[in-house]
Structures are given as C-alpha cells and as structure tokens.
Design a protein around this motif. Structure first.
Motif, PDB file in Angstrom:
ATOM      1  N   GLY A  46       0.785  -1.225   0.000  1.00 22.83           N
ATOM      2  CA  GLY A  46       0.000   0.000   0.000  1.00 22.83           C
ATOM      3  C   GLY A  46       0.820   1.279   0.000  1.00 22.83           C
ATOM      4  N   THR A  47       2.150   1.171   0.024  1.00 23.98           N
ATOM      5  CA  THR A  47       2.989   2.369   0.042  1.00 23.98           C
ATOM      6  C   THR A  47       3.355   2.785  -1.381  1.00 23.98           C
ATOM      7  OG1 THR A  47       5.149   1.266   0.068  1.00 23.98           O
ATOM      8  CG2 THR A  47       4.020   1.543   2.195  1.00 23.98           C
ATOM      9  N   GLY A  48       3.801   4.000  -1.491  1.00 25.49           N
ATOM     10  CA  GLY A  48       4.380   4.478  -2.749  1.00 25.49           C
ATOM     11  C   GLY A  48       5.893   4.555  -2.656  1.00 25.49           C
ATOM     12  N   TRP A  49       6.471   3.787  -1.724  1.00 19.27           N
ATOM     13  CA  TRP A  49       7.914   3.846  -1.497  1.00 19.27           C
ATOM     14  C   TRP A  49       8.686   3.350  -2.717  1.00 19.27           C
ATOM     15  CZ3 TRP A  49       8.554   1.498   4.116  1.00 19.27           C
ATOM     16  CH2 TRP A  49       7.944   2.365   5.027  1.00 19.27           C
ATOM     17  N   ILE A  50       9.850   3.975  -2.936  1.00 17.28           N
ATOM     18  CA  ILE A  50      10.747   3.608  -4.024  1.00 17.28           C
ATOM     19  C   ILE A  50      12.127   3.313  -3.446  1.00 17.28           C
ATOM     20  CG2 ILE A  50      11.875   4.376  -6.163  1.00 17.28           C
ATOM     21  CD1 ILE A  50       8.912   3.971  -6.524  1.00 17.28           C
ATOM     22  N   ALA A  51      12.721   2.204  -3.875  1.00 19.19           N
ATOM     23  CA  ALA A  51      14.076   1.853  -3.457  1.00 19.19           C
ATOM     24  C   ALA A  51      15.062   2.238  -4.557  1.00 19.19           C
ATOM     25  CB  ALA A  51      14.176   0.359  -3.168  1.00 19.19           C
ATOM     26  N   ARG A  52      16.153   2.841  -4.146  1.00 19.03           N
ATOM     27  CA  ARG A  52      17.220   3.235  -5.069  1.00 19.03           C
ATOM     28  C   ARG A  52      18.561   2.837  -4.457  1.00 19.03           C
ATOM     29  NH1 ARG A  52      13.926   8.189  -4.938  1.00 19.03           N
ATOM     30  NH2 ARG A  52      12.654   8.232  -6.845  1.00 19.03           N
ATOM     31  N   ALA A  53      19.623   2.974  -5.231  1.00 17.80           N
ATOM     32  CA  ALA A  53      20.957   2.622  -4.744  1.00 17.80           C
ATOM     33  C   ALA A  53      21.925   3.788  -4.925  1.00 17.80           C
ATOM     34  CB  ALA A  53      21.492   1.396  -5.487  1.00 17.80           C
ATOM     35  N   ASP A  54      22.733   4.008  -3.916  1.00 19.77           N
ATOM     36  CA  ASP A  54      23.871   4.927  -3.977  1.00 19.77           C
ATOM     37  C   ASP A  54      23.485   6.365  -4.312  1.00 19.77           C
ATOM     38  OD1 ASP A  54      25.646   2.929  -3.287  1.00 19.77           O
ATOM     39  OD2 ASP A  54      26.103   2.379  -5.356  1.00 19.77           O
ATOM     40  N   THR A  55      22.319   6.796  -3.865  1.00 16.37           N
ATOM     41  CA  THR A  55      21.941   8.198  -4.029  1.00 16.37           C
ATOM     42  C   THR A  55      22.029   8.971  -2.722  1.00 16.37           C
ATOM     43  OG1 THR A  55      19.564   7.869  -3.607  1.00 16.37           O
ATOM     44  CG2 THR A  55      20.337   7.531  -5.869  1.00 16.37           C
ATOM     45  N   ALA A  56      22.195   8.276  -1.600  1.00 10.17           N
ATOM     46  CA  ALA A  56      22.241   8.949  -0.297  1.00 10.17           C
ATOM     47  C   ALA A  56      23.076   8.111   0.674  1.00 10.17           C
ATOM     48  CB  ALA A  56      20.833   9.169   0.241  1.00 10.17           C
ATOM     49  N   PHE A  57      24.269   7.710   0.237  1.00 10.01           N
ATOM     50  CA  PHE A  57      25.091   6.808   1.049  1.00 10.01           C
ATOM     51  C   PHE A  57      25.395   7.410   2.417  1.00 10.01           C
ATOM     52  CE2 PHE A  57      29.115   5.095   2.580  1.00 10.01           C
ATOM     53  CZ  PHE A  57      28.896   3.726   2.470  1.00 10.01           C
ATOM     54  N   ALA A  58      25.917   8.634   2.446  1.00  8.52           N
ATOM     55  CA  ALA A  58      26.296   9.242   3.728  1.00  8.52           C
ATOM     56  C   ALA A  58      25.102   9.368   4.654  1.00  8.52           C
ATOM     57  CB  ALA A  58      26.940  10.605   3.493  1.00  8.52           C
ATOM     58  N   ALA A  59      23.938   9.697   4.109  1.00  4.85           N
ATOM     59  CA  ALA A  59      22.742   9.842   4.941  1.00  4.85           C
ATOM     60  C   ALA A  59      22.337   8.518   5.560  1.00  4.85           C
ATOM     61  CB  ALA A  59      21.590  10.409   4.111  1.00  4.85           C
ATOM     62  N   VAL A  60      22.452   7.423   4.810  1.00  5.12           N
ATOM     63  CA  VAL A  60      22.114   6.106   5.353  1.00  5.12           C
ATOM     64  C   VAL A  60      23.089   5.730   6.466  1.00  5.12           C
ATOM     65  CG1 VAL A  60      22.004   3.634   4.838  1.00  5.12           C
ATOM     66  CG2 VAL A  60      20.939   5.285   3.287  1.00  5.12           C
ATOM     67  N   VAL A  61      24.377   5.931   6.234  1.00  8.12           N
ATOM     68  CA  VAL A  61      25.375   5.582   7.249  1.00  8.12           C
ATOM     69  C   VAL A  61      25.152   6.415   8.516  1.00  8.12           C
ATOM     70  CG1 VAL A  61      27.832   5.561   7.805  1.00  8.12           C
ATOM     71  CG2 VAL A  61      27.061   4.825   5.540  1.00  8.12           C
ATOM     72  N   GLU A  62      24.913   7.702   8.356  1.00 11.74           N
ATOM     73  CA  GLU A  62      24.679   8.556   9.518  1.00 11.74           C
ATOM     74  C   GLU A  62      23.421   8.147  10.266  1.00 11.74           C
ATOM     75  OE1 GLU A  62      24.598  12.468   7.909  1.00 11.74           O
ATOM     76  OE2 GLU A  62      26.717  12.411   7.297  1.00 11.74           O
ATOM     77  N   ALA A  63      22.377   7.774   9.528  1.00 10.29           N
ATOM     78  CA  ALA A  63      21.138   7.335  10.180  1.00 10.29           C
ATOM     79  C   ALA A  63      21.361   6.037  10.948  1.00 10.29           C
ATOM     80  CB  ALA A  63      20.032   7.161   9.140  1.00 10.29           C
ATOM     81  N   CYS A  64      22.124   5.121  10.362  1.00 14.09           N
ATOM     82  CA  CYS A  64      22.450   3.873  11.064  1.00 14.09           C
ATOM     83  C   CYS A  64      23.240   4.161  12.339  1.00 14.09           C
ATOM     84  CB  CYS A  64      23.251   2.944  10.151  1.00 14.09           C
ATOM     85  SG  CYS A  64      22.314   2.186   8.790  1.00 14.09           S
ATOM     86  N   ALA A  65      24.175   5.103  12.260  1.00 12.30           N
ATOM     87  CA  ALA A  65      25.016   5.414  13.419  1.00 12.30           C
ATOM     88  C   ALA A  65      24.221   6.044  14.550  1.00 12.30           C
ATOM     89  CB  ALA A  65      26.145   6.343  12.996  1.00 12.30           C
ATOM     90  N   SER A  66      23.210   6.837  14.216  1.00  7.03           N
ATOM     91  CA  SER A  66      22.472   7.573  15.242  1.00  7.03           C
ATOM     92  C   SER A  66      21.215   6.855  15.707  1.00  7.03           C
ATOM     93  CB  SER A  66      22.096   8.960  14.724  1.00  7.03           C
ATOM     94  OG  SER A  66      21.286   8.872  13.566  1.00  7.03           O
ATOM     95  N   ALA A  67      20.880   5.731  15.082  1.00  6.21           N
ATOM     96  CA  ALA A  67      19.651   5.020  15.437  1.00  6.21           C
ATOM     97  C   ALA A  67      19.743   4.459  16.847  1.00  6.21           C
ATOM     98  CB  ALA A  67      19.379   3.894  14.449  1.00  6.21           C
TER      99      ALA A  67
END
Length: 250
Positions: free
Chosen positions: A87-108
């Motif tokens: 039911g979502t409109g989510w889209i998966a992509r690769a290598d468009t926000a690497f630093a943001a993903v790593v930072e989010a993982c670190a701060s989770a």
C-alpha cells in the motif's frame, strides 16, 4: 585476552591471522589494531573478517562462528508487512544517499545498546570505500524523504551487510528486501548479516558454521563483476527505481 590476541601492524597489506584462530569467548574476536585503510578493509572482507568496536577502543576484527547470512531468494516478510508495503508508494534506489544512510544507522537507537559501533572513523572509512565503488547503500524513499536504508561492501558477487535502519516503520525491511530482490536478479546468492538476532531470523536469516561460510564466499568474492551490477562503481543506474509495492507483490 590481550596476551592471546594478535596485534596488527601499521602496514595495511599485512595478513590477518587465519579466521579459525579466532577466540570462542568473545565469539569470533580475531585481532586488534591496525587501521581502516581501504586495502585492509577489502582484504578483511575477502576473508570473512569485519571490524566492530566502540569509540575509545582499539580497532577489533571479528570472524564469528557461526555466521549469519541471507539467501537472496530467502528474505521473508510477514503478511502484515507485505500488506503494508503493497500500500505504500515507497521507491528503493541505490547509492543516491550513502552518507545519509550511514549517519542514520550510526544515530539510530537500538535496544540494549547505549552507543554505536559506527564511529566517526568508521563512517569516514566507508565513505572512502563508497567513493572507490566498493561500499553501497540501498535507500527507500517516500517522495524525497528517506524512510529506511541498508549499506555494506560488495566484492565479486558477494554483499557484506553492515547495518540497516528504519526512519519509518518497515523502512529497513523494505531496504533489505529490495537489496535481496536486485541481487537475486543479478545472480548474487548471499548477503552476509554477520551475527544473528531474533529480528534477522524472523526475516529468513540462517546460521552457517564459519568453515561453510568461508567456503561459500571464496568463489563469490573472486567472481567476475561483469553483468548488470557492473564493475566497481555506483549501482544507481543498474539498480534503478524499484517500487517497494512490486517486491511485496512478488
């Protein structure tokens, strides 16, 4: 423990101790020291070894037994998750926000953990691997907003997962499922998940004896990287825009 634990030299090409010599307690601790130079990191992953340490500790290198993996055709989502993702409109992509993903993982925030192993030095090291085309992120977006992601290291036809994060409920599950979907299409059979936990097991992860894991990855890390994923470099074009609803309806 320090008397039994090999200490790595400053030479980033220096060999690691054989993984079978890792400690039983704590499980898989193999060596300490060295640095996070990309040559050392890639050499470690080729041998089923990864760094894992907290701020203020020396760099610690691990090869646990057993080892947790996903088969790329074996990631499981619950019926509730599937209904939600369809039911979502989510889209998966690769290598468009690497630093943001790593930072989010670190701060989770993670249950039972007061800090993070994704230190500033670790983040910097994996950003270098990303620039070299060896570290990749899968990001899940709702419009322009990041809702989840996963990152790791790719060698040959083997993906070594490092961490994943949900910024909205279900975001990490969607990222893992999207990664597995694409890798399966590319003929990559396994995703390393390092150490088991209940969440991973519910999603279909399995544990392999270290000897079996190392035997399984040996031909994969040396495999030709030609094909849809291409040679080392960004996965953005090869991965494309993957609707999460399509994965959930598979």
């Amino acid at each position: 423990m320090s008397l039994r634990l090999p200490w790595l030299s400053s030479d980033p090409t220096a060999p690691f101790p054989p993984p079978h010599t890792a400690l039983r307690d704590p499980d898989g601790l193999l060596a300490a020291g060295g640095d996070l130079h990309p040559l050392r990191l890639l050499n470690a992953y080729r041998q089923g070894i990864f760094p894992w340490f907290s701020e203020g500790e020396p760099i610690l290198w691990w090869s646990p037994d057993p080892r947790t993996v996903f088969r790329t055709d074996g990631v499981r989502l619950s019926r509730r998750d599937l209904r939600f993702l369809r039911g979502t409109g989510w889209i998966a992509r690769a290598d468009t926000a690497f630093a943001a993903v790593v930072e989010a993982c670190a701060s989770a925030s993670r249950p039972g953990q007061s800090g993070t192993w994704i230190t500033h030095d670790m983040q910097a090291a994996y950003r270098v691997l990303h620039r070299l085309g060896r570290a990749h992120s899968i990001e899940v977006f709702e419009g322009a907003r990041l809702v989840g992601g996963i990152y790791g290291v790719a060698l040959g036809r083997m993906f070594f997962g490092e961490s994943m994060v949900s910024l909205e409920s279900g975001g990490s599950k969607a990222a893992l499922a999207a990664l597995a979907w694409r890798l399966h299409d590319w003929g990559w059979p396994l995703i390393d998940a390092q150490v088991e936990n209940d969440h991973l097991l519910r999603m279909g992860a399995e544990s392999l004896p270290r000897s079996r894991f190392l035997a399984a990855i040996a031909p994969l890390v040396d495999a030709s990287e030609a094909g849809e994923s291409g040679s080392p470099g960004p996965w953005t074009a090869a991965f494309g825009d993957l609707p999460v609803s399509r994965i959930a309806g598979r």
